[in-house]
Write a protein that holds these residues in place. Structure first.
Motif, short mmCIF file in Angstrom:
data_model
loop_
_atom_site.label_atom_id
_atom_site.label_comp_id
_atom_site.label_asym_id
_atom_site.label_seq_id
_atom_site.Cartn_x
_atom_site.Cartn_y
_atom_site.Cartn_z
N ARG A 181 0.88 -1.18 -0.03
CA ARG A 181 0.05 -0.07 -0.36
C ARG A 181 0.54 1.25 -0.21
O ARG A 181 1.77 1.89 0.75
N ARG A 182 0.97 1.97 -0.92
CA ARG A 182 1.39 3.23 -0.54
C ARG A 182 0.76 4.09 0.45
O ARG A 182 0.08 4.16 1.43
N ILE A 183 2.39 4.83 0.80
CA ILE A 183 2.39 5.06 2.32
C ILE A 183 1.10 7.02 2.66
O ILE A 183 0.36 6.19 3.02
N GLU A 239 -4.82 7.79 -9.24
CA GLU A 239 -3.94 8.14 -8.42
C GLU A 239 -3.62 6.46 -7.65
O GLU A 239 -2.48 6.16 -8.13
N VAL A 240 -4.19 5.41 -8.05
CA VAL A 240 -4.49 4.00 -7.22
C VAL A 240 -3.34 3.36 -8.66
O VAL A 240 -2.80 3.39 -8.40
N TYR A 295 0.05 1.06 -8.74
CA TYR A 295 -0.31 -0.31 -8.37
C TYR A 295 -0.03 -0.48 -10.54
O TYR A 295 0.32 -1.68 -10.69
N GLY A 296 -0.58 0.48 -11.10
CA GLY A 296 -0.25 0.29 -12.71
C GLY A 296 -1.62 -0.47 -13.91
O GLY A 296 -2.31 -1.56 -12.92
N GLY A 309 -8.26 -4.95 -0.53
CA GLY A 309 -7.53 -5.03 -1.85
C GLY A 309 -8.53 -3.57 -2.11
O GLY A 309 -9.68 -3.41 -2.51
N PHE A 310 -7.79 -2.48 -3.20
CA PHE A 310 -7.95 -1.64 -3.62
C PHE A 310 -9.45 -2.90 -5.13
O PHE A 310 -8.86 -3.39 -5.73
N HIS A 311 -11.17 -2.03 -4.65
CA HIS A 311 -11.93 -2.11 -5.60
C HIS A 311 -12.93 -1.09 -6.26
O HIS A 311 -12.80 -0.07 -5.31
#
Length: 319
Positions: free
Chosen positions: A240-242, A256-257, A261-262, A283-285
């Motif tokens: 996870r990004r700081i 941004e996400v 992560y790409g 996780g991002f969703h």
């Protein structure tokens, strides 16, 4: 200035602009703290930080789950392969409901009153969406069934399936327990930014309702690009990004996400009615916006803490 009705979540959200979702949720926090375990609020903040999250996972005794009695409706699926995929990727897209099961739930959803935009004062049946929007004078992006889902025998059967419990216990630990299931519609309605925010259609987000969670999702209708497929950022449950660890916000813009992560990390989860998948919701969703046809989904969640009795599966309620 005219004040909106107490439980008119859409009106409240619109007044907040960029803070619309906070305007909806903030009044519920005192009741959350009172109803839930006193440690819930600190947990919801600390669980965002990867070092503390890993420490909690490491320190928790992993109990080997014993298989539940009975035969699973997901024949041929072994819990080990699912758990391995969850630990590596954060998701597993290989669960399929029997036709008789998803058809029974879909029939129930078409003939049972749902609540528009999570507001119990906006009740209608999904086939009458256009009439409901005209009657209530607002766009309706979602229709939730809340506790009515428990009136459907097929919903209960999925929730109690032994394979789901076995996967949850091997991934989350032996204390994993089921959260009340959720069935809901998402409609291809042109709503405002506030409307999309309330329906979780506007930004990538992650869930922090417990230290460890797992969610199983099932399509109850065919889902393609026009039906608003579910998107998951592969591997985002492990790093996870700081910036995203040190903020109160769990919702972040796509650019941004994906900048971190790409774009290649995004997995689009769609398929015919009955298609199912499981994910670690840390996780991002995002559930993307339906543009052509309504989406009908079922969710079965697992956590490790005592669930709140005040709201039905996260229903926002203002007192």
């Amino acid at each position: 200035m005219h004040n909106p009705p107490e439980n008119d979540l859409v009106s409240i959200a619109r007044q907040g602009g960029r803070l619309n979702r906070m305007a909806v949720r903030t009044p519920t926090y005192p009741a959350d703290v009172k109803e839930k375990n006193p440690a819930w609020r600190p947990m919801s903040l600390l669980v965002r930080t990867m070092p503390l999250r890993r420490l909690h996972w490491f320190a928790t005794k992993r109990l080997v789950a014993h298989p539940e009695p009975g035969q699973s409706m997901f024949a041929g699926t072994e819990y080990g392969a699912v758990v391995d995929a969850l630990r590596t990727d954060g998701h597993f897209p290989g669960l399929t409901l029997p036709k008789i099961t998803y058809q029974e739930i879909a029939e129930f959803a078409r003939n049972t009153g749902c609540f528009g935009n999570s507001n119990r004062r906006i009740e209608f049946v999904a086939p009458e969406l256009a009439d409901a929007e005209a009657r209530f004078g607002r766009p309706l992006l979602s229709g939730h069934f809340f506790e009515r889902s428990l009136d459907c025998a097929a919903v209960i059967a999925v929730q109690r399936d032994p394979l789901l419990a076995d996967i949850a216990r091997h991934y989350l630990g032996g204390q994993a327990q089921v959260i009340t299931p959720r069935v809901w519609w998402s409609f291809p309605t042109q709503g405002s930014e506030a409307d999309r925010s309330l329906a979780s259609h506007d930004k990538y987000h992650f869930d922090v309702d417990d230290w460890r969670m797992l969610k199983f999702f099932f399509n109850l209708v065919d889902v393609d690009e026009g039906t608003g497929p579910h998107l998951f950022v592969k591997g985002s449950h492990r790093r996870r990004r700081i910036k995203h660890q040190l903020t109160l916000h769990v919702r972040h813009p796509a650019e941004e996400v994906l900048g971190f992560y790409g774009k290649g990390s995004v997995v689009t989860l769609m398929g015919k009615a009955g298609f199912g998948f499981v994910e670690d919701p840390f996780g991002f969703h995002i559930c993307s916006v339906p543009t052509q046809k309504p989406r009908l989904m079922m969710e079965v969640g697992f956590g490790i803490s005592k669930p709140s009795r005040r709201r039905f599966h996260g229903e926002p309620v203002l007192r």
